[in-house]
Design a protein around this motif. Sequence first.
Motif, short mmCIF file in Angstrom:
data_model
loop_
_atom_site.label_atom_id
_atom_site.label_comp_id
_atom_site.label_asym_id
_atom_site.label_seq_id
_atom_site.Cartn_x
_atom_site.Cartn_y
_atom_site.Cartn_z
N ASP A 211 -5.95 11.73 11.04
CA ASP A 211 -5.85 11.99 12.47
C ASP A 211 -5.55 10.73 13.28
N ARG A 212 -6.19 9.62 12.94
CA ARG A 212 -6.05 8.41 13.73
C ARG A 212 -5.95 7.19 12.80
N ILE A 213 -5.24 6.17 13.28
CA ILE A 213 -5.17 4.93 12.53
C ILE A 213 -5.36 3.76 13.48
N GLU A 214 -5.75 2.62 12.94
CA GLU A 214 -5.87 1.39 13.72
C GLU A 214 -4.46 0.86 13.96
N PHE A 215 -4.00 0.95 15.22
CA PHE A 215 -2.59 0.71 15.51
C PHE A 215 -2.22 -0.76 15.47
N SER A 216 -3.11 -1.64 15.89
CA SER A 216 -2.77 -3.06 15.91
C SER A 216 -2.49 -3.56 14.50
N THR A 217 -3.31 -3.14 13.54
CA THR A 217 -3.09 -3.55 12.15
C THR A 217 -1.78 -2.99 11.63
N TYR A 218 -1.55 -1.71 11.91
CA TYR A 218 -0.30 -1.08 11.47
C TYR A 218 0.91 -1.78 12.07
N SER A 224 5.91 -7.30 10.17
CA SER A 224 6.04 -8.22 9.04
C SER A 224 7.06 -7.68 8.04
N SER A 225 7.00 -6.38 7.78
CA SER A 225 7.95 -5.76 6.86
C SER A 225 9.37 -5.81 7.41
N ARG A 240 6.59 -11.90 16.66
CA ARG A 240 5.18 -12.04 17.02
C ARG A 240 4.64 -10.69 17.50
N VAL A 241 3.39 -10.45 17.19
CA VAL A 241 2.73 -9.21 17.61
C VAL A 241 1.44 -9.55 18.35
N VAL A 280 12.53 -15.86 19.18
CA VAL A 280 11.31 -15.05 19.06
C VAL A 280 11.57 -13.63 19.53
N VAL A 281 11.06 -12.68 18.77
CA VAL A 281 10.95 -11.29 19.20
C VAL A 281 9.46 -11.00 19.37
N LEU A 282 9.06 -10.63 20.58
CA LEU A 282 7.64 -10.42 20.89
C LEU A 282 7.37 -8.93 21.06
N VAL A 283 6.38 -8.43 20.34
CA VAL A 283 5.96 -7.03 20.44
C VAL A 283 4.52 -7.01 20.95
#
Length: 356
Positions: A211-218, A224-225, A240-241, A280-283
């Motif tokens: 139902d839910r996931i930790e979005f920052s980690t994802y 990175s991928s 960068r995230v 840099v690409v910043l998300v």
Amino acid sequence: MKSFRNTADAQLLAQAIVNTIPEPFLVLDADFSVLAASRSFYQTFGVSPDSTLGSILFDLGSGQWDIPALRELLGTLVPSKTTLDGFEVRHDFPGLGERVMVLNARTIVYDDGATSTILLTFRDVTHSRLIEAQRAELLAKAEDLLRQKDILLHEMEHRVANSLQIIASILMLKARAVTSEETRHHLQDARQRVLSVAAVQSHLHASEGIDRIEFSTYLEKLCSSLGASMIGEGQSIEIRVIAQPGSVESARAVSLGLIVTELVINAIKYAFPADSEGSVVLVTYEINGPDWKLVVSDNGVGKPSGGPPEEGGLGTIIVKALVDQLGAQMELTSSHSGVTVSITRATFASHMPIAV
């Protein structure tokens, strides 16, 4: 009781009080002989006053109360002035069938110290015990179904992960085989979209939830991928995230992941036509209750003519469709210092950097 004219009046009142008690009730002397019984006792157990009054508790009925443990417990009441609470008796009573009775007792010791009586109540808990047993059975069945569901989900997750990897591999093989550079780029982009969905699926599996996931980690793993697969050896581009911790619904995570994939790929392909240090690409991702804001920005050359796909480009179409699906708004700004795409759910006051 001193206001009564004689003992008979006091006894009459005492018996009336006993009869008003809705549950079966006995008054015993120190030898466990029945001094008084409530009307509900006679009605519940189908006995008469003649066969009850003056009889020993353990001789009543068919001897259902002649229980060694009960004898021992009641035997400790008078000398120790203790109480008996929650003593459970299961018996097949004549005319009643199998019943579960809970007994509670209190000892009254009078002023002379030599006389005492025991007040004994009986509570029929058969129905509640039956409900408890049914509830326990249903709970056991529910737990078994949940275990089966988890097994099926793990099997499904495994098959989905394998299928997505196979699709991604096929797209990569096709990209290597085609001679058209444009077709190759389209196939590579499609592969990244598949990998984006696969990243959500693998993260769901790791978090043991659907139902839910930790979005920052994802988001960090996804970017990175993307960087590992899209940034060439000769490019000095950093992704960068900055994301606030918090969980999101898996469906929204898939949509946001696809949006990030499209925008990051777009920035890598068009923002930095010439390699330079500090690219840099910043998300960034912020949340505020039910609202959220996703920003993908770069410090590249801006939006050159003939650069990113225009209105009809597949990437643009995908992003706009996903933004609409999420009930959000998209804003794009471009200048000589880069491009910023902001996707906002409702009114959101940002506290994060939106550009690099």
